[in-house]
Design a protein around this motif. Sequence first.
Motif, PDB file in Angstrom:
ATOM      1  N   HIS A  54       0.935  -1.328  -0.186  1.00  0.00           N
ATOM      2  CA  HIS A  54      -0.030  -0.100   0.112  1.00  0.00           C
ATOM      3  C   HIS A  54       1.047   1.340   0.001  1.00  0.00           C
ATOM      4  O   HIS A  54       0.454   2.064  -0.550  1.00  0.00           O
ATOM      5  N   THR A  56       2.510   4.615   0.271  1.00  0.00           N
ATOM      6  CA  THR A  56       1.804   6.188   0.453  1.00  0.00           C
ATOM      7  C   THR A  56       0.741   6.198  -0.245  1.00  0.00           C
ATOM      8  O   THR A  56      -0.129   7.144  -0.132  1.00  0.00           O
ATOM      9  N   LYS A  57       0.262   5.237  -1.243  1.00  0.00           N
ATOM     10  CA  LYS A  57      -1.090   5.133  -1.854  1.00  0.00           C
ATOM     11  C   LYS A  57      -2.263   5.003  -1.204  1.00  0.00           C
ATOM     12  O   LYS A  57      -3.185   5.627  -1.191  1.00  0.00           O
ATOM     13  N   ASN A  58      -1.928   4.047   0.149  1.00  0.00           N
ATOM     14  CA  ASN A  58      -3.006   3.912   1.049  1.00  0.00           C
ATOM     15  C   ASN A  58      -2.251   3.782   2.204  1.00  0.00           C
ATOM     16  O   ASN A  58      -2.175   2.780   2.999  1.00  0.00           O
ATOM     17  N   LYS A  59      -2.103   4.793   2.883  1.00  0.00           N
ATOM     18  CA  LYS A  59      -1.582   5.207   4.083  1.00  0.00           C
ATOM     19  C   LYS A  59      -2.458   4.391   5.115  1.00  0.00           C
ATOM     20  O   LYS A  59      -1.780   3.932   6.033  1.00  0.00           O
TER      21      LYS A  59
END
Length: 222
Positions: A54, A56-59
């Motif tokens: 995930h 930094t795209k989906n912290k």
Amino acid sequence: MSFLGKLFGGKKEEKGPSTHEAIQKLRETEELLLKKQEFLEKKIDLEVQTARKHGTKNKRAAIAALKRKKRYEKQLTQIDGTLTQIEAQREALEGANTNAQVLNTMREAANAMKLAHKDIDVDKVHDIMDDIAEQHDISREITDAISNNVAFPNDIDDDELEKELEELEQEDLDKEMLGIGVPTDNLPDVPASELVHDKPKPSRSKQTEDDDDLAQLQSWAT
């Protein structure tokens, strides 16, 4: 057990497990915790992969994965401490069990020794050993008596023989000093030529007489 329990016949206290049983249970617990460790390590690796996925795209998902990883690591640390305690306790029990077995063996050996010595009297043992020593002395005396030559007793005086030997040696020494006992092998050889010259020649008159006798014999034969 409480006083009332004893008074009204409560349950009897259960006997605890033996040392062998306790060691076996500790080993089983160790195996269970080791399997738990492997499971947590796999879970930690999985959560690390999820966090990386995930990023930094989906912290939110990544941070949740890292939190779960932390919890697993905490559990893993606790299991490590528990395993250390269980291993120490198991080793202590194994040592105690070994000591108990050694002690029981020594106790049995002591009882066997007591049983073996039960009918043995120390004073009787000393008496038997004294009898054996006495019989050995008697046997040695008998052997000496049998080996002694009765028909030809040894009545020769060694001092007298040594004195006679000294006299013989002194006699030989005196002869050597006087030149009597000089060996014939040391005499000088006489030259053969001298013996030929020293041989006496027959006289002339003797030779003439022999010739006359021979002539007279020849005349008689004719």
